[in-house]
Design an enzyme around this catalytic site. Structure first.
Site, mmCIF file in Angstrom:
data_model
loop_
_atom_site.group_PDB
_atom_site.id
_atom_site.type_symbol
_atom_site.label_atom_id
_atom_site.label_comp_id
_atom_site.label_asym_id
_atom_site.label_seq_id
_atom_site.Cartn_x
_atom_site.Cartn_y
_atom_site.Cartn_z
ATOM 1 N N ARG A 120 -6.376 28.682 6.796
ATOM 2 C CA ARG A 120 -6.333 28.186 8.180
ATOM 3 C C ARG A 120 -6.289 26.654 8.254
ATOM 4 O O ARG A 120 -6.712 26.056 9.238
ATOM 5 C CB ARG A 120 -7.523 28.695 8.999
ATOM 6 C CG ARG A 120 -7.541 30.197 9.131
ATOM 7 C CD ARG A 120 -8.369 30.645 10.308
ATOM 8 N NE ARG A 120 -8.358 32.083 10.399
ATOM 9 C CZ ARG A 120 -9.240 32.863 9.802
ATOM 10 N NH1 ARG A 120 -10.205 32.321 9.078
ATOM 11 N NH2 ARG A 120 -9.172 34.164 9.935
ATOM 12 N N LYS A 142 4.966 17.249 12.256
ATOM 13 C CA LYS A 142 5.810 18.446 12.442
ATOM 14 C C LYS A 142 6.014 19.081 11.073
ATOM 15 O O LYS A 142 6.506 18.425 10.147
ATOM 16 C CB LYS A 142 7.163 18.072 13.039
ATOM 17 C CG LYS A 142 7.141 17.907 14.544
ATOM 18 C CD LYS A 142 8.554 17.783 15.079
ATOM 19 C CE LYS A 142 8.537 17.593 16.584
ATOM 20 N NZ LYS A 142 9.883 17.319 17.119
ATOM 21 N N GLU A 184 18.583 7.182 10.871
ATOM 22 C CA GLU A 184 17.337 7.369 11.631
ATOM 23 C C GLU A 184 16.678 6.016 11.931
ATOM 24 O O GLU A 184 16.023 5.855 12.955
ATOM 25 C CB GLU A 184 16.357 8.262 10.851
ATOM 26 C CG GLU A 184 16.833 9.687 10.612
ATOM 27 C CD GLU A 184 16.559 10.645 11.783
ATOM 28 O OE1 GLU A 184 15.995 10.224 12.807
ATOM 29 O OE2 GLU A 184 16.949 11.828 11.651
ATOM 30 N N LYS A 226 7.502 5.221 15.564
ATOM 31 C CA LYS A 226 7.251 6.664 15.585
ATOM 32 C C LYS A 226 5.787 6.922 15.905
ATOM 33 O O LYS A 226 5.458 7.807 16.697
ATOM 34 C CB LYS A 226 7.623 7.303 14.244
ATOM 35 C CG LYS A 226 7.258 8.779 14.214
ATOM 36 C CD LYS A 226 8.281 9.669 13.649
ATOM 37 C CE LYS A 226 7.937 11.128 13.946
ATOM 38 N NZ LYS A 226 8.719 12.072 13.225
ATOM 39 N N GLU A 236 5.126 16.894 21.764
ATOM 40 C CA GLU A 236 6.438 16.837 22.415
ATOM 41 C C GLU A 236 6.483 17.502 23.787
ATOM 42 O O GLU A 236 7.328 18.350 24.062
ATOM 43 C CB GLU A 236 7.515 17.420 21.484
ATOM 44 C CG GLU A 236 8.913 16.930 21.870
ATOM 45 C CD GLU A 236 9.968 17.224 20.814
ATOM 46 O OE1 GLU A 236 9.733 16.933 19.634
ATOM 47 O OE2 GLU A 236 11.027 17.738 21.202
ATOM 48 N N ARG A 240 7.996 12.285 23.180
ATOM 49 C CA ARG A 240 8.378 12.493 21.771
ATOM 50 C C ARG A 240 9.847 12.918 21.647
ATOM 51 O O ARG A 240 10.485 12.674 20.628
ATOM 52 C CB ARG A 240 7.448 13.510 21.097
ATOM 53 C CG ARG A 240 7.702 13.617 19.607
ATOM 54 C CD ARG A 240 6.583 14.256 18.827
ATOM 55 N NE ARG A 240 6.952 14.347 17.430
ATOM 56 C CZ ARG A 240 6.119 14.611 16.440
ATOM 57 N NH1 ARG A 240 4.840 14.813 16.693
ATOM 58 N NH2 ARG A 240 6.541 14.671 15.202
ATOM 59 N N ASN A 244 14.665 12.337 19.501
ATOM 60 C CA ASN A 244 15.838 13.182 19.298
ATOM 61 C C ASN A 244 17.124 12.525 19.792
ATOM 62 O O ASN A 244 18.139 13.206 19.964
ATOM 63 C CB ASN A 244 15.649 14.534 19.992
ATOM 64 C CG ASN A 244 14.502 15.301 19.379
ATOM 65 O OD1 ASN A 244 14.330 15.299 18.166
ATOM 66 N ND2 ASN A 244 13.695 15.923 20.218
ATOM 67 N N HIS A 247 20.452 13.730 18.577
ATOM 68 C CA HIS A 247 20.256 15.017 17.893
ATOM 69 C C HIS A 247 20.934 16.202 18.580
ATOM 70 O O HIS A 247 21.222 17.190 17.919
ATOM 71 C CB HIS A 247 18.756 15.309 17.727
ATOM 72 C CG HIS A 247 18.119 14.513 16.610
ATOM 73 N ND1 HIS A 247 18.052 13.135 16.623
ATOM 74 C CD2 HIS A 247 17.532 14.894 15.451
ATOM 75 C CE1 HIS A 247 17.445 12.715 15.528
ATOM 76 N NE2 HIS A 247 17.120 13.761 14.794
ATOM 77 N N HIS A 251 23.003 18.385 16.136
ATOM 78 C CA HIS A 251 22.751 19.784 15.795
ATOM 79 C C HIS A 251 24.013 20.630 15.942
ATOM 80 O O HIS A 251 24.272 21.523 15.141
ATOM 81 C CB HIS A 251 21.604 20.342 16.646
ATOM 82 C CG HIS A 251 20.278 19.764 16.241
ATOM 83 N ND1 HIS A 251 19.216 19.631 17.113
ATOM 84 C CD2 HIS A 251 19.850 19.267 15.063
ATOM 85 C CE1 HIS A 251 18.193 19.078 16.460
ATOM 86 N NE2 HIS A 251 18.554 18.848 15.229
ATOM 87 N N HIS A 265 22.209 15.341 7.594
ATOM 88 C CA HIS A 265 21.532 15.253 8.884
ATOM 89 C C HIS A 265 21.561 13.823 9.456
ATOM 90 O O HIS A 265 21.920 13.613 10.620
ATOM 91 C CB HIS A 265 20.081 15.738 8.748
ATOM 92 C CG HIS A 265 19.305 15.604 10.020
ATOM 93 N ND1 HIS A 265 19.527 16.396 11.130
ATOM 94 C CD2 HIS A 265 18.320 14.732 10.375
ATOM 95 C CE1 HIS A 265 18.716 16.035 12.105
ATOM 96 N NE2 HIS A 265 17.974 15.025 11.675
HETATM 97 N N1 GLY Z 1 11.756 14.098 13.990
HETATM 98 C C1 GLY Z 1 11.404 14.141 15.342
HETATM 99 C C2 GLY Z 1 9.942 14.245 15.577
HETATM 100 O O1 GLY Z 1 9.163 14.111 14.661
HETATM 101 O O2 GLY Z 1 9.528 14.487 16.687
#
Ligand code: GLY
Length: 366
Positions: A120, A142, A184, A226, A236, A240, A244, A247, A251, A265
């Site tokens: 956990r 993430k 990025e 960031k 998000e 956040r 993107n 993106h 995508h 990417h």
């Molecule tokens: N790579 C986008 C984020 O971490 O929200």
């Protein structure tokens, strides 16, 4: 040349340490987190070939065990997750131990998720080895794997306890991989810091050529931006999504090219940023000069900039728009775009006429 950015989340704060030679001093940074002097390292097999010896010598005094995972996106699924979790249990990794993720974005996401679900939740340290992972995926918590239905659809928010971004390892990247990560970096300037973008216009070529101090500065500013966004909106719900930028287009392009070597990417992000600025300009949100300036910088860096730079055939504009509709960021069937009022001034919107997107794609494909 050590820089530290603090990600100051309540109860889950951690440092991102950035600089050359951090692998050699890994024990100095990691040991303070340990209840007993041992760590389990899960490494990308290719990264292990290049850098594991250095990391292990930097961890002298700490007992280590290592599992390697094949390089590539295909590892980011159930089979490798199960293998890693079973191995960590075989190794008797306990709740208070630390797992180390050693590799690029795939390893960070995969091992972070294994750490999130093991008992956990056990703590983990990210040691990102690609530029993309150093400036983006290793920071912000993430974690996850890909599903049959799409990328990153299974996962959890699980913040690392420390990120060690050793900028020396960037020397081992191919030029293409470095520049994909640079996509990025540019994104951060475009979304929220015009001065940083201007700095990149001036310093990008020297940075790509290997200037260490400039690399540290670029990674630090990217991570700082960031961290600021993640601290405002960890899960998000709003801001956040600014991360993107580019993106939604990216995508669709990744799907259209089968997630293959035709488009990495970060390359898709760069092309996507150029398209997002083109769309913003056509919608009268930013000046006509802005998309040209974005493209000029990407071109000057020798990066993919336009749809025509992607090798092989692409489907038509309607199919690409359809693929955008599969993006997991669609809400109530509406596409969500990150558009810009200018360089360094991006915002999130679902209010984008499909026809305008189609026109941008059609002109790009012409
Ligand atoms: N790579 C986008 C984020 O971490 O929200």
């Amino acid at each position: 040349m050590l820089e530290t950015v603090r990600v100051d989340l309540p109860g889950r704060a951690y440092d991102v340490r950035i600089g050359p030679g951090l692998l050699q001093e890994a024990a100095h940074h990691i040991a303070p987190l340990l209840h007993r002097p041992r760590v389990a390292i899960v490494a990308d097999a290719h990264v292990a070939d290049l850098h594991l010896e250095t990391l292990l010598s930097g961890l002298e005094g700490v007992q280590t065990s290592v599992l390697t995972v094949p390089q590539g996106e295909a590892s980011k699924g159930w089979p490798q997750l199960e293998r890693i979790v079973d191995w960590l249990l075989d190794e008797k990794i306990e709740r208070r131990d630390v797992v180390v993720a050693f590799g690029g974005g795939v390893i960070g996401d995969l091992v972070g998720f294994a750490a999130a679900v093991l008992r956990r939740g056990v703590r983990f340290v990210q040691i990102p080895t690609s530029l993309l992972a150093q400036v983006d995926s290793s920071v912000g918590g993430k974690t996850g794997i890909n599903a049959r239905h799409g990328k990153n659809l299974i996962g959890a928010f699980h913040q690392p306890s420390l990120v060690l971004a050793d900028t020396s390892v960037l020397d081992a990247l191919t030029e293409r991989d470095f520049l994909a990560g640079y996509g990025e970096v540019v994104k951060y300037g475009l979304l929220g810091d015009a001065t940083f973008f201007q700095w990149l216009e001036a310093n990008g070529p020297a940075l790509a050529a290997g200037d260490e101090a400039l690399r540290v500065a670029a990674v630090r500013r990217s991570v700082e931006m960031k961290a600021e966004i993640v601290m405002r909106d960890e899960t998000e719900q709003g801001d956040r999504a600014l991360l993107n930028l580019g993106h939604t287009f990216c995508h669709a392009l990744e799907a259209a090219t089968g997630y293959s070597d035709r488009l990495l990417h970060g390359e898709g992000v760069a092309v996507g940023c150029a398209l997002a600025f083109e769309l913003s300009s056509r919608l009268g949100l930013c000046s006509q000069e802005d998309p040209s300036r974005v493209r000029a910088h990407l071109r000057a860096m020798g990066m993919k900039t336009d749809l025509a730079d992607i090798p092989g055939d692409l489907p038509g504009a309607e199919v690409l728009l359809e693929l955008m509709g599969q993006d997991k960021k669609v809400i109530d069937g509406k596409l969500r775009f990150i558009l810009a009022r200018g360089i360094g001034d991006a915002f999130v919107t679902s209010d984008v006429p499909g026809d305008a997107v189609l026109d941008v794609l059609k002109d790009g494909l012409a």
